[in-house]
Scaffold this motif. Structure first.
Motif, short mmCIF file in Angstrom:
data_model
loop_
_atom_site.label_atom_id
_atom_site.label_comp_id
_atom_site.label_asym_id
_atom_site.label_seq_id
_atom_site.Cartn_x
_atom_site.Cartn_y
_atom_site.Cartn_z
N PHE A 180 0.77 -1.19 0.07
CA PHE A 180 0.05 0.02 -0.09
C PHE A 180 0.83 1.27 0.06
N THR A 193 0.54 3.66 -3.13
CA THR A 193 -0.13 5.20 -2.91
C THR A 193 1.02 6.15 -3.45
N GLY A 219 -4.94 5.79 1.85
CA GLY A 219 -3.58 4.84 1.88
C GLY A 219 -2.67 4.99 3.07
N GLY A 262 -7.08 0.22 2.56
CA GLY A 262 -5.71 0.22 1.61
C GLY A 262 -6.60 -0.20 0.15
#
Length: 146
Positions: free
Chosen positions: A47, A51, A80, A114
């Motif tokens: 994640f 992101t 995120g 996420g």
């Protein structure tokens, strides 16, 4: 051609910079200033990378005419950050909730946060790419594109 190189460089700096900044602040990149209190997982790193990558792509696609989507991008980045951040190390969340409540209720939801963040960013970038392609098709063939 020079403008496109500038856009690529700017988006690469934003993507790499947000990866390093978020990684250091959340303790995913080990450093002596911050100790993460929750174990690191592969999903945290996934994640974090997604992101940061989406922020870089968003910066690449961003134009002054499309600034109204900045709120959606900010919300996606916050989700995120909550997905890969340490839930009990976040001072704001800790001030609002107890550490036991965060570990009981927020920690199990982090993968879902996420996934929602990735879906929001993916949808936003898809809509922007479709709009960009429509603009490219409408331009005369001799016009330089951005």
């Amino acid at each position: 051609m020079n403008r496109s190189r500038t856009r690529i460089a700017k988006s690469a700096v934003v993507g790499a910079g947000s990866f390093v900044l978020f990684g250091v602040v959340t303790g995913l990149i080990p450093n002596p200033l911050y100790v993460r209190m929750v174990p690191r997982t592969a999903l945290d790193y996934l994640f974090l990378a997604l992101t940061a990558g989406f922020l870089g792509l968003y910066t690449f696609q961003r134009t002054p005419a499309s600034q109204r989507e900045d709120g959606a991008a900010t919300a996606s980045a916050v989700l995120g950050f909550l997905a890969f951040g340490c839930p009990i190390c976040n001072a704001l969340l800790l001030a609002l909730f107890s550490s036991s409540a965060l570990m009981t209720y927020l920690d199990p939801l982090r993968p879902l946060l996420g996934a929602v963040s990735v879906a929001f960013f993916g949808g936003l970038l898809y809509v922007r790419s479709q709009r960009t392609c429509e603009v490219c098709v409408d331009q005369p063939s001799g016009s330089p594109s951005e």
